[in-house]
Structures are given as C-alpha cells and as structure tokens.
Write a protein that holds these residues in place. Sequence first.
Motif, PDB file in Angstrom:
ATOM      1  N   GLY A  82      -4.137  14.240   3.054  1.00  0.00           N
ATOM      2  CA  GLY A  82      -3.431  13.301   2.179  1.00  0.00           C
ATOM      3  C   GLY A  82      -4.120  11.953   2.188  1.00  0.00           C
ATOM      4  O   GLY A  82      -4.235  11.290   1.155  1.00  0.00           O
ATOM      5  N   GLY A  83      -4.578  11.552   3.373  1.00  0.00           N
ATOM      6  CA  GLY A  83      -5.295  10.288   3.516  1.00  0.00           C
ATOM      7  C   GLY A  83      -6.605  10.293   2.747  1.00  0.00           C
ATOM      8  O   GLY A  83      -7.006   9.284   2.173  1.00  0.00           O
ATOM      9  N   TYR A  86      -5.799   9.709  -0.800  1.00  0.00           N
ATOM     10  CA  TYR A  86      -5.449   8.297  -0.979  1.00  0.00           C
ATOM     11  C   TYR A  86      -6.711   7.444  -0.934  1.00  0.00           C
ATOM     12  O   TYR A  86      -6.890   6.525  -1.737  1.00  0.00           O
ATOM     13  N   ILE A 104      -4.710  -1.351   4.749  1.00  0.00           N
ATOM     14  CA  ILE A 104      -4.275  -0.061   4.214  1.00  0.00           C
ATOM     15  C   ILE A 104      -3.804   0.822   5.380  1.00  0.00           C
ATOM     16  O   ILE A 104      -4.488   0.971   6.393  1.00  0.00           O
ATOM     17  N   ALA A 105      -2.637   1.404   5.220  1.00  0.00           N
ATOM     18  CA  ALA A 105      -2.053   2.224   6.286  1.00  0.00           C
ATOM     19  C   ALA A 105      -2.437   3.689   6.084  1.00  0.00           C
ATOM     20  O   ALA A 105      -2.125   4.276   5.059  1.00  0.00           O
ATOM     21  N   LEU A 106      -3.164   4.239   7.043  1.00  0.00           N
ATOM     22  CA  LEU A 106      -3.529   5.660   6.988  1.00  0.00           C
ATOM     23  C   LEU A 106      -3.452   6.238   8.391  1.00  0.00           C
ATOM     24  O   LEU A 106      -3.296   5.502   9.367  1.00  0.00           O
ATOM     25  N   ARG A 115      -2.489  12.631  15.612  1.00  0.00           N
ATOM     26  CA  ARG A 115      -2.917  11.573  14.694  1.00  0.00           C
ATOM     27  C   ARG A 115      -2.671  10.219  15.299  1.00  0.00           C
ATOM     28  O   ARG A 115      -1.773  10.044  16.113  1.00  0.00           O
ATOM     29  N   ARG A 146       3.796   1.210  12.686  1.00  0.00           N
ATOM     30  CA  ARG A 146       4.045   2.237  11.683  1.00  0.00           C
ATOM     31  C   ARG A 146       5.332   3.002  11.994  1.00  0.00           C
ATOM     32  O   ARG A 146       6.038   3.428  11.085  1.00  0.00           O
ATOM     33  N   GLU A 149       7.847   0.807  10.623  1.00  0.00           N
ATOM     34  CA  GLU A 149       7.836   0.844   9.158  1.00  0.00           C
ATOM     35  C   GLU A 149       8.417   2.147   8.629  1.00  0.00           C
ATOM     36  O   GLU A 149       9.125   2.167   7.623  1.00  0.00           O
ATOM     37  N   ARG A 150       8.086   3.226   9.347  1.00  0.00           N
ATOM     38  CA  ARG A 150       8.630   4.515   8.937  1.00  0.00           C
ATOM     39  C   ARG A 150      10.154   4.488   9.009  1.00  0.00           C
ATOM     40  O   ARG A 150      10.839   5.028   8.162  1.00  0.00           O
ATOM     41  N   LEU A 153      11.343   2.604   6.097  1.00  0.00           N
ATOM     42  CA  LEU A 153      11.241   3.447   4.913  1.00  0.00           C
ATOM     43  C   LEU A 153      12.356   4.478   4.868  1.00  0.00           C
ATOM     44  O   LEU A 153      12.984   4.700   3.835  1.00  0.00           O
ATOM     45  N   GLN A 157      15.163   4.989   2.166  1.00  0.00           N
ATOM     46  CA  GLN A 157      15.397   6.248   1.455  1.00  0.00           C
ATOM     47  C   GLN A 157      16.855   6.671   1.589  1.00  0.00           C
ATOM     48  O   GLN A 157      17.468   7.126   0.629  1.00  0.00           O
TER      49      GLN A 157
ATOM     50  N   ASP C 138      -0.470  19.295   1.951  1.00  0.00           N
ATOM     51  CA  ASP C 138      -1.420  18.197   1.768  1.00  0.00           C
ATOM     52  C   ASP C 138      -0.883  17.183   0.765  1.00  0.00           C
ATOM     53  O   ASP C 138      -1.029  15.972   0.926  1.00  0.00           O
ATOM     54  N   GLU C 141       1.646  15.071   2.222  1.00  0.00           N
ATOM     55  CA  GLU C 141       1.006  14.074   3.075  1.00  0.00           C
ATOM     56  C   GLU C 141       0.510  12.894   2.234  1.00  0.00           C
ATOM     57  O   GLU C 141       0.613  11.741   2.640  1.00  0.00           O
ATOM     58  N   LEU C 142       0.010  13.221   1.049  1.00  0.00           N
ATOM     59  CA  LEU C 142      -0.434  12.148   0.156  1.00  0.00           C
ATOM     60  C   LEU C 142       0.748  11.271  -0.231  1.00  0.00           C
ATOM     61  O   LEU C 142       0.667  10.042  -0.203  1.00  0.00           O
ATOM     62  N   SER C 145       1.417   8.980   2.429  1.00  0.00           N
ATOM     63  CA  SER C 145       0.456   7.880   2.453  1.00  0.00           C
ATOM     64  C   SER C 145       0.816   6.830   1.418  1.00  0.00           C
ATOM     65  O   SER C 145       0.719   5.629   1.662  1.00  0.00           O
ATOM     66  N   ASN C 149       1.910   2.828   2.177  1.00  0.00           N
ATOM     67  CA  ASN C 149       1.219   1.666   1.628  1.00  0.00           C
ATOM     68  C   ASN C 149       2.052   0.893   0.630  1.00  0.00           C
ATOM     69  O   ASN C 149       1.643  -0.151   0.169  1.00  0.00           O
ATOM     70  N   LEU C 151       4.630  -0.491   1.461  1.00  0.00           N
ATOM     71  CA  LEU C 151       5.222  -1.603   2.197  1.00  0.00           C
ATOM     72  C   LEU C 151       4.550  -2.903   1.809  1.00  0.00           C
ATOM     73  O   LEU C 151       5.133  -3.969   1.920  1.00  0.00           O
TER      74      LEU C 151
END
Lengths: 427, 116, 267
Positions: A82-83, A86, A104-106, A115, A146, A149-150, A153, A157, C138, C141-142, C145, C149, C151
């Motif tokens: 996913g990263g 992005y 950038i947060a990854l 991870r 993070r 932050e999660r 988030l 949500q 995947d 996961e994106l 991500s 970001n 935030l």
Amino acid sequence: MCRTGPSPDPPEGGETTSTDAAFTALLEDSADELYESAPCGYLSTLMDGTIAKINTTLLTWLGRSREEVVGRMRFTDLLTVGGKIYHDTHFAPLLSMQGSVSGIALDIKKAEGGRLPVLLSSVTKNDSTGRPQLIRTTVFDASDRRAYERELLRERQVAEAARTQAEEDRERLQEALAVLQQSLLPAALPPVPGMEAASHYHTASPDRLGGDFYDLFPLDGKRWAFFLGDVCGKGPQAAAVTSLTRYTLRAAALHDPDPVAALTTLNTVLHERYAAGDPRYCTAIFGVLEQAGDTVKVELASGGHPPALVMRQDGSAEYLPTPGGLLVGILPSAPFTATTTELAAGDTLLLYTDGLTEARIGEERELFGDVALRDFAADLTHTAPHEVIEAMTGLLNSFGDGLDDDTALLALGVPTDRPDTGSDSPT
Amino acid sequence: MSPLTTIVQDTDTGPVLHIAGELDYSTAAELRETVTGLALRPGQRLVLDLAHLGFCDSSGITAFIVARNHATAAQAEIALVAVPGPVLRILRVTGLDQVFSLEPGTDAQNGRTASG
Amino acid sequence: MDIVSRNNVTVTGPQDAPVLLLAHGFGCDQNMWRLVAPALAENYRVIQFDYVGSGRSDLSAWDATRYATLDGYAQDVVEICEALDLREVSFVGHSVSSMVGVLAAAATPDRITSLIMIGPSPCYVDSPGYRGGFSAEDIDELLESLDSNYLGWSATMAPVIMGNPDRPELGEELTNSFCATDPAIARVFARATFLSDSRDDLKTVNVPTLVLECSQDVIAPREVGAYVHDVIPGSRLVTLDATGHCPQLSAPEATLAALTEFIGNQS
C-alpha cells in the motif's frame, strides 16, 4: 549548532575558553559518526530509487546489513505494498514537482517481519543545471505518534459512523412522525356535492407532532360533518389525544350528529381519560352541512375554539360568534354553544386554529389578532375556497419566525359556478 | 423577553400568587410546579394575581387549569385577579371565564415570601 | 453549469492545431503535466483539466455516487469535450485515466479519435488467470496510507489548496500543497481506481491506441502493459526506460518523444 572541527573564532576569554573546550571534548563526533548514529534514519537514493547510502540507525531499524541494501534495493522495496502505491502516486510526483516532500506517514518493513511506522521527508539534490541527481531522505521513528494518530483516526471514524447513524435515526423518526401526523388528518378531503372544500396544515416543526386536527366526512345521503380543533400541548402525548379526539368525534357524529351532542360525547371521553394528572383538553368546532335548495345550511357548535369566519358574496367577512362554549375535557360536564348560518353561492366558511391569530408580527412581535384576520379575509371574498386557502397559506408563510405553532385551516364554500346553474361551461 | 417571576403571599383566606413576566411554553411548566407545590386547606381560596402578566398563551392557560384542579382537589376555591385584556380575551374564547371567578385588581401589597 | 470552471479547464497552444486532451490520474491533478505540456503546446492545442474533486475543480460539484465509479470521471471528460466542442481529440490518459479514456471514447466516438495510455492497468487486483499485481488487502493498506496522511489535511487549508486564496498567508504554511485532496474525496477516487475492473471495456476500443509503459513500474507492471497491448487490436506498445509510475515527470523527454511520434503517425 554543533561544531565538528576547530572553532574558526578565537576564544574571547578564559571562562569561555574552558566551556568551549568542554563542549569540544563532548562533541568530538566526526560528521561521519553524527551521520551514522543520528537519532533518525538517513537514506540517499538515485533518481530511480536505488539506495546509494544509508546510515547505521536505519539499518538497525530495518534489521539489515549494508551489503544487502546498498546498490541492491530500491527505496520502495522498504515499503509495504500500500505504501508503494502511495509513494508512486503521491510521494514521487510531489517530490518531483516541489523538490521536497515532508512529513509523509508510511510504514517500512523490517527484515524479520513486522513494520515500523515512520515519518519521511525528502529533498532532491540538483546538479549545477538544476537537474535532480539524488534524493536525500530522513526517516523518523513514529511508532508512538502514529499509534496516537491511529487512535485519533479511529475515534473520528467512530464519531462519523455515530453521526451517520444519528442522521439515519433522525430521518427514520421524522418519517414515522410524518406518517403518524398524516394519520391524524384526512389524506384528501372528500368531494361534497354542491360545495367546494380546501384545507391546509402548517407544521411548525418536523420533529414535533402537532396537535391540530380537522376532518370532513359524510353522515348520510344528504348531510356532511366537519370539525377542526386544537389539542393543548405538542408531541406524542398531544398526538395521542388528537387521535382519540378525531375518532371519538367521527363515531359520535354517526351516532348523533347534533353538534352539541358530539362535543359532549368528546368531553366525557377526554375528561374520563385524562381526569387524573396532566390535564389534556382541546378546543374544537364541530358542524354539520346540509343542502337546502340553492344554499347550504350550517349548524355548528364550539368548545372553547376561536369563532369561525364567514366570507360573504356581498364582500363582507364576519365572525360567527359562539360565546360560552368551554374547552373540551376539563370539566365532567361542559356547556357548548351552538349556532347556525346559511351559505349561499359565493359564501365561504373558514375554520382555523389559533396559530394563525397568535402569530407574532413586526418588530414589536405583536399578535396578528382577529381584527387583522377579518380584514385579510374581507379581501378574499369572491374567491373560491381553494384560493382562500392559498392566500391564507401565503399569509402564514409571510409570518416567518413569528409563527411557531402548528396551524390548521379548513374552508368550506358554495361555488358560484355550480353545475346546476349551467355556468360550468366546457373548456 | 422577561422571564417569569412568581411571588407567594400567604393571607388569612389562602395563598396569593403574584405572577409577573411572560407565560408561554418555556415558562408554564415552572408555574405549574409552583402552583401544585402550594399547600391548600379546604375552604381556602387560591388567588392568582395577573396584574403584571405581560404575555400568556395556551400553555399558560393550561397552567391555570392545573391550578384550578389543584384547588378543587383540596376543596379550595380559585380566583384570577386583575386579568389583563389579552388574557381575558383568551379566557372568553375558551369559555374559562365561566370556570374561574374573575376579580378586578386590588393593588394588594406584594408578599415577601419569594420564590422563582 | 460552467464546465470550464467546474473542471478548471486550461487551454494552451495554437487554436487550429490538433487537439490533445491531457487527463491526470489518481493522486494528483493537472500539475502532473507541467514538464510536458509546454513543449506539447508548441504544436498542439493542449487541453488540461482537473477531475471534479481533484486540484482546483469546483468541490461543490462533487458527488459521492457519481464519482464512485470510473463512469463518473468519463462523464467529466465527455462534458468537457462537448463544452469546448472538441473534435478529433487525442486523449492522453495517465494511469487510471487510460481506462476513463476508454469509457469516454465509447461514449463519444465522434470526438475522441485516438488514445494514449500512460501506465494503464484495466484491473489492479489479481483474479484467476489474471495478474494485476495487487491483492484486495494491498488496496486496504493503500486506503490506510491515505488515511494516515490525511492528518496533514485540514479544512482551513482547503480554500487555499482549491484555489480560493482569500487567506493567502495560509499558502506559505503548506508544505505538500500540490495535489492535496479532500480525504473523503480521495478515498472515493482510490476505490474507484483500484477496485474497478475495465478488462471488458478494453475490448470495445476501436481507435488507434498507444500503450506507454515504464520499464520499472510497481503500479502497472510490464505484464499488465502486455495484456492491454494484446487485447486492443492494432495498438502500439512503447516501453520507456524509466522507474516509477509517472514518466511524464521522471522521464519527460522520452515521454514527449513517444507521444509526438505516435500522434505524428496518426495524421
């Protein structure tokens, strides 16, 4: 600022010199050592992403050796899938356009699995012609941040889901209320031979069931009954009284259509039902229409309700007084006042609830009042009932904030162009 | 908008409730509470002094009916004193002028036992 | 509705030159063309725009239902073609816009007469007998991500980013200002992009088509490029020696050369 070489400035005094010497001893790091064991990861990559240089701190976080990484891996190889997406859709274009990207947060992947959440900032290093040569990236361990932050988030949500749910609930409730409200009123007025009827219900708030009601229905072949009234209070309790009132009056009228008798039955029912505790009562006008030649005979009685208004063909508008009729339901037996009138062609009888006359107007927020209503109605003589209702609806709308109560309107009239007079020319 | 103020004055014949301000949907509940909290003995007379009542709508009328029911339950009487013109109009329309005994204002001295 | 301002349409190049319509992909806006558009505008009428919800488009025109599928984006393209009365258009679509172009060309065959696809993929998620390169996890996961970001996104910045700078001082505070997008909107675009399957639509293509891929592209790997090339009869496949998903930024000269050579052969 930390100095990595001899100070270019000569020392100015003994004390400064000794402090300076102490710093120098402490900070004898070479630039290399500072790079390798900095509290953040450093990374230099070629423009195609190949890793050219990486510091020890980052290698330690990754759990990899320099040999595994340098010249062999690309920057995106360190990222989750996913990263990677992005990176290629956001990070790389931004870097290319701006020459830098920050914060950038990854997540980066560790060699042994797992991870590390990081914050990345990159700048490009350009050659003398401004062409990018190299990308320099700093990598900050953002595990704690993070996680926080999660959490933020997740809370957002949850809050958004709750809001969506609340909006849906509210919509469902309003729908239920609207259905209930409609059950308190006729879906459509039935056609009455030789007459025209029109009505309007103004709802003050979609959230709150109103207590106004009206109805029009046949009694037998030649007579029709109507009523209009106002239950005290608002909300579900008031709606329950309204429902009881409507069906009691309908049943009572079929049993004995005399207006005073119908109201008396209602009085008995309401008083018996609500004698104890919270007083629940209503005001109402109940009446019977009967065709008599070219005119319609109206017999009505009022229980504490504002008087009906009659608009005549001759241009006058007068109240039809019913003094002495008491609120329905507060005493075990109550007086109700009956009266009669006749409607000729072009005459209209208007029933209304006090939302109309108690609307507050102007800067002084004075009551609209029954004099103003009569004057307004006088201008509406010579118009059909549906036009009267249209004009009255316009009046209600013009009150804006000044009208904070539900208002029911019912107009019953004898048309001037009745079919049996032959003036109903085909169009 | 002036809030509702009620002052209770105890007299030989029973409590006198001086009601001032606006009596509408938002303040009527307060008056109902005050009224039903009054101790009444059989044969006493509850007086509602409306001389300084600025505004009253149908919620206020309900509060008067609650007061009447409270008095009746205690075998006491009830009277409305110094009813302002607009309120009198509502009482006439609703037929309540026959249910309450209505009396002109007496300029009775204000009581000292305050509430609200 | 004024389509030109809704989609922030910009037009450069000679008035009667052949028309190129440049469509950005997911993640950015028409800024993506900044290294190639000026050179193209020397010989072509270059039309650039932002999809509703991206860049400096009119956010009030955005609709979650319309833009949940690629059809909504294709509708933007069709409406732009109609608003400017474009004819004989060579549609240049980056990434997901390649598939948007396929849909738009099917909807207005009289306007779009050739397709240039940069890094196309008709389907990103693997399925039996097809390798798109990604699993459904995947894509989740994106989306994660993206959320992480967001935030950095704040509603007070939105007016600046979207081009209504009544508070210009905010502009200086922005670091990653290009391509910033409202999180809720980006999420919908991401889902439309990465969860759609346009393989059947590819078969409808009947205009000259160039498939331009990068030699190293995680998002559109070479086997996907080969798939697109195979399915579209008569299409041309050009592989640029470039890394990443945005050759118009990372290898602008090579991208320009491939584009102009293909378009030159069409006329």
